[in-house]
Design a protein around this motif. Sequence first.
Motif, PDB file in Angstrom:
ATOM      1  N   MET A 230       0.808  -1.223   0.000  1.00 53.40           N
ATOM      2  CA  MET A 230       0.000   0.000   0.000  1.00 53.40           C
ATOM      3  C   MET A 230       0.840   1.271   0.000  1.00 53.40           C
ATOM      4  SD  MET A 230      -3.173  -0.997   2.510  1.00 53.40           S
ATOM      5  CE  MET A 230      -2.256  -1.972   3.720  1.00 53.40           C
ATOM      6  N   THR A 231       2.166   1.124   0.014  1.00 57.60           N
ATOM      7  CA  THR A 231       3.042   2.299  -0.018  1.00 57.60           C
ATOM      8  C   THR A 231       4.070   2.143  -1.126  1.00 57.60           C
ATOM      9  OG1 THR A 231       4.599   1.343   1.579  1.00 57.60           O
ATOM     10  CG2 THR A 231       2.803   2.709   2.459  1.00 57.60           C
ATOM     11  N   LYS A 232       4.614   3.262  -1.532  1.00 56.87           N
ATOM     12  CA  LYS A 232       5.716   3.293  -2.495  1.00 56.87           C
ATOM     13  C   LYS A 232       6.609   4.473  -2.133  1.00 56.87           C
ATOM     14  CE  LYS A 232       6.790   3.313  -7.435  1.00 56.87           C
ATOM     15  NZ  LYS A 232       6.209   3.353  -8.824  1.00 56.87           N
ATOM     16  N   GLY A 233       7.888   4.171  -1.919  1.00 56.42           N
ATOM     17  CA  GLY A 233       8.810   5.228  -1.518  1.00 56.42           C
ATOM     18  C   GLY A 233       8.454   5.848  -0.184  1.00 56.42           C
ATOM     19  N   GLY A 234       7.857   5.042   0.699  1.00 54.71           N
ATOM     20  CA  GLY A 234       7.513   5.542   2.026  1.00 54.71           C
ATOM     21  C   GLY A 234       6.240   6.361   2.077  1.00 54.71           C
ATOM     22  N   LYS A 235       5.477   6.415   0.986  1.00 51.66           N
ATOM     23  CA  LYS A 235       4.232   7.177   0.952  1.00 51.66           C
ATOM     24  C   LYS A 235       3.075   6.278   0.535  1.00 51.66           C
ATOM     25  CE  LYS A 235       5.823  11.231   2.093  1.00 51.66           C
ATOM     26  NZ  LYS A 235       5.366  11.870   3.368  1.00 51.66           N
ATOM     27  N   LEU A 236       1.916   6.574   1.088  1.00 52.54           N
ATOM     28  CA  LEU A 236       0.721   5.817   0.757  1.00 52.54           C
ATOM     29  C   LEU A 236       0.422   5.938  -0.734  1.00 52.54           C
ATOM     30  CD1 LEU A 236      -1.614   4.225   2.267  1.00 52.54           C
ATOM     31  CD2 LEU A 236      -2.942   6.329   2.003  1.00 52.54           C
ATOM     32  N   ILE A 237       0.063   4.840  -1.349  1.00 57.18           N
ATOM     33  CA  ILE A 237      -0.373   4.870  -2.748  1.00 57.18           C
ATOM     34  C   ILE A 237      -1.835   5.324  -2.746  1.00 57.18           C
ATOM     35  CG2 ILE A 237      -0.673   3.541  -4.864  1.00 57.18           C
ATOM     36  CD1 ILE A 237       1.435   1.581  -3.810  1.00 57.18           C
ATOM     37  N   GLU A 238      -2.037   6.613  -2.908  1.00 55.39           N
ATOM     38  CA  GLU A 238      -3.368   7.192  -2.749  1.00 55.39           C
ATOM     39  C   GLU A 238      -4.354   6.651  -3.779  1.00 55.39           C
ATOM     40  OE1 GLU A 238      -4.486   8.944  -0.382  1.00 55.39           O
ATOM     41  OE2 GLU A 238      -2.786   9.946   0.584  1.00 55.39           O
ATOM     42  N   GLY A 239      -3.859   6.251  -4.943  1.00 56.84           N
ATOM     43  CA  GLY A 239      -4.769   5.774  -5.971  1.00 56.84           C
ATOM     44  C   GLY A 239      -5.616   4.604  -5.544  1.00 56.84           C
ATOM     45  N   ILE A 240      -5.055   3.749  -4.665  1.00 61.91           N
ATOM     46  CA  ILE A 240      -5.815   2.586  -4.179  1.00 61.91           C
ATOM     47  C   ILE A 240      -7.118   3.033  -3.537  1.00 61.91           C
ATOM     48  CG2 ILE A 240      -5.800   0.676  -2.523  1.00 61.91           C
ATOM     49  CD1 ILE A 240      -2.767   0.527  -2.907  1.00 61.91           C
ATOM     50  N   PHE A 241      -7.098   4.208  -2.926  1.00 66.73           N
ATOM     51  CA  PHE A 241      -8.246   4.694  -2.166  1.00 66.73           C
ATOM     52  C   PHE A 241      -9.078   5.700  -2.954  1.00 66.73           C
ATOM     53  CE2 PHE A 241      -4.745   3.311   0.456  1.00 66.73           C
ATOM     54  CZ  PHE A 241      -5.368   2.347   1.232  1.00 66.73           C
ATOM     55  N   LYS A 242      -8.837   5.700  -4.272  1.00 65.17           N
ATOM     56  CA  LYS A 242      -9.636   6.520  -5.185  1.00 65.17           C
ATOM     57  C   LYS A 242     -10.226   5.678  -6.314  1.00 65.17           C
ATOM     58  CE  LYS A 242      -6.866  10.666  -4.290  1.00 65.17           C
ATOM     59  NZ  LYS A 242      -5.948  11.683  -4.869  1.00 65.17           N
ATOM     60  N   GLY A 243     -10.095   4.366  -6.179  1.00 60.75           N
ATOM     61  CA  GLY A 243     -10.669   3.495  -7.191  1.00 60.75           C
ATOM     62  C   GLY A 243      -9.669   2.854  -8.113  1.00 60.75           C
ATOM     63  N   GLU A 244      -8.379   3.121  -7.911  1.00 61.48           N
ATOM     64  CA  GLU A 244      -7.345   2.493  -8.732  1.00 61.48           C
ATOM     65  C   GLU A 244      -6.893   1.223  -8.018  1.00 61.48           C
ATOM     66  OE1 GLU A 244      -4.336   5.453  -9.404  1.00 61.48           O
ATOM     67  OE2 GLU A 244      -5.805   6.949 -10.049  1.00 61.48           O
ATOM     68  N   THR A 245      -7.622   0.160  -8.254  1.00 67.24           N
ATOM     69  CA  THR A 245      -7.419  -1.068  -7.485  1.00 67.24           C
ATOM     70  C   THR A 245      -6.079  -1.718  -7.805  1.00 67.24           C
ATOM     71  OG1 THR A 245      -8.638  -2.270  -9.187  1.00 67.24           O
ATOM     72  CG2 THR A 245      -9.871  -1.551  -7.266  1.00 67.24           C
ATOM     73  N   ILE A 246      -5.575  -2.505  -6.831  1.00 61.86           N
ATOM     74  CA  ILE A 246      -4.282  -3.168  -6.989  1.00 61.86           C
ATOM     75  C   ILE A 246      -4.334  -4.192  -8.114  1.00 61.86           C
ATOM     76  CG2 ILE A 246      -2.627  -4.692  -5.847  1.00 61.86           C
ATOM     77  CD1 ILE A 246      -3.341  -3.314  -3.218  1.00 61.86           C
ATOM     78  N   ASN A 247      -5.418  -4.947  -8.158  1.00 57.71           N
ATOM     79  CA  ASN A 247      -5.570  -5.918  -9.242  1.00 57.71           C
ATOM     80  C   ASN A 247      -6.923  -5.702  -9.902  1.00 57.71           C
ATOM     81  OD1 ASN A 247      -7.264  -6.984  -7.277  1.00 57.71           O
ATOM     82  ND2 ASN A 247      -6.866  -9.090  -7.905  1.00 57.71           N
ATOM     83  N   THR A 248      -7.225  -6.461 -10.932  1.00 55.16           N
ATOM     84  CA  THR A 248      -8.438  -6.233 -11.711  1.00 55.16           C
ATOM     85  C   THR A 248      -9.681  -6.673 -10.942  1.00 55.16           C
ATOM     86  OG1 THR A 248      -7.183  -6.614 -13.729  1.00 55.16           O
ATOM     87  CG2 THR A 248      -9.585  -6.681 -13.894  1.00 55.16           C
ATOM     88  N   PRO A 249     -10.607  -5.768 -10.676  1.00 56.98           N
ATOM     89  CA  PRO A 249     -11.851  -6.151 -10.017  1.00 56.98           C
ATOM     90  C   PRO A 249     -12.881  -6.610 -11.045  1.00 56.98           C
ATOM     91  CG  PRO A 249     -11.841  -3.790 -10.338  1.00 56.98           C
ATOM     92  CD  PRO A 249     -10.533  -4.307 -10.915  1.00 56.98           C
ATOM     93  N   SER A 250     -13.908  -7.290 -10.577  1.00 58.09           N
ATOM     94  CA  SER A 250     -15.042  -7.633 -11.429  1.00 58.09           C
ATOM     95  C   SER A 250     -15.978  -6.428 -11.480  1.00 58.09           C
ATOM     96  CB  SER A 250     -15.795  -8.842 -10.869  1.00 58.09           C
ATOM     97  OG  SER A 250     -17.082  -8.936 -11.453  1.00 58.09           O
ATOM     98  N   MET A 251     -16.118  -5.840 -12.655  1.00 56.84           N
ATOM     99  CA  MET A 251     -17.013  -4.696 -12.782  1.00 56.84           C
ATOM    100  C   MET A 251     -18.473  -5.113 -12.630  1.00 56.84           C
ATOM    101  SD  MET A 251     -14.835  -2.367 -12.847  1.00 56.84           S
ATOM    102  CE  MET A 251     -16.044  -1.052 -12.862  1.00 56.84           C
ATOM    103  N   LEU A 252     -18.764  -6.401 -12.858  1.00 59.32           N
ATOM    104  CA  LEU A 252     -20.116  -6.895 -12.602  1.00 59.32           C
ATOM    105  C   LEU A 252     -20.402  -6.874 -11.100  1.00 59.32           C
ATOM    106  CD1 LEU A 252     -22.499  -8.058 -14.280  1.00 59.32           C
ATOM    107  CD2 LEU A 252     -21.658 -10.335 -13.661  1.00 59.32           C
TER     108      LEU A 252
END
Length: 391
Positions: A230-252
Amino acid sequence: MTTDTKPDLRPANPRFSSGPCAKRPGWTPEALSDAALGRSHRAKIGKSKLGQAIDLTREVLGVPGDYRIGIVPASDTGAVEMAMWSMLGARGVDMVAWESFGEGWVTDVVKQLKLDDARKITAPYGQLPDLASIDFDRDVVFTWNGTTSGVRVPNADFIPADRAGLTICDATSAAFAQKLDFAKLDVVTFSWQKVLGGEGGHGVLILSPRAVERLESYTPAWPLPKIFRMTKGGKLIEGIFKGETINTPSMLCVEDYLDALAWAQKTGGLDALVARADANAKVIFDYCDANPWLSNLAEKPETRSNTSVCLTITDPAVTSLAPDAQAAFAKAMVSRLDKEGVALDIGAYRDAPAGLRIWCGATVETSDLEALMPWLGWAFAQEKSALAQAA
């Protein structure tokens, strides 16, 4: 009341599974007609729907504005594992468990992460541990509602506001049916397959500012797989918490969650969802009060779940049997009700005491539970008669 005569009224929806749970009333596949199928979750439409799911989750649950909400892989289990593997080890941890899923988190911390400074605070099925013995100068991992025991914490009063450690709360069978005190919780996890009746495979991870600070200031001693990072370079990967999921979700599945959230809003929001679950559970509680052959597994009324209601058969003809025979009796009841098509998937969890487990979350109609109760008495009478004949 027990009877040898089959009841006349049947539940309109016999789905009382504790996960995946019943779809919301009136659901049909047409509810998913606007799903972003065949489109990338990274396209504008995919990001928009994932972002909307996060925003509606915040609105319905009342999540504070400075808490992050992310959609993550592998259901509630994935969300809990992400939190534990990413945050634990910075200080000692108290692992609080009173049913199988909580015990599973203990196993992961003790045998997989191999944390030396981990304390187990446990209780048997039907009871809560001594919550006063928890040391909140340490991190704390606990379930809000024990899905396999039907025992929940009544509130968050046992958690101090000035705690030094983080509280990591598995709330998968509590979210949307019980009031969560977010000010006392640093990590909250759940799966939308529970109270909102969504499809399986996706988890939700909610982080307080204190949890984010831990992620940005602490690096675990062990390697983290990609889906836990959930972090990169010591900072939170904010995209995860804006809908940029780590892996592919089911849109259904995302569309189905959006539909369930919209239904929750139309129903009246969180207060209405809690009231529906409370009314559902009361049907079973009242039946147990009037029928001494059946009891709630939760020993204290204030700890009884209003979602995963777990029941034990307390008739002396059954309790006098060996444990394997008691389990067989309960399974025979479950099988009989299943064959009648009046109750599906209501057997106790495999590691729990023998009995029944009936889901009472907000998507279940109270009228269906009212119709089910006489069938419980009928199934019990049938199996007790078979037991007497075999003796």
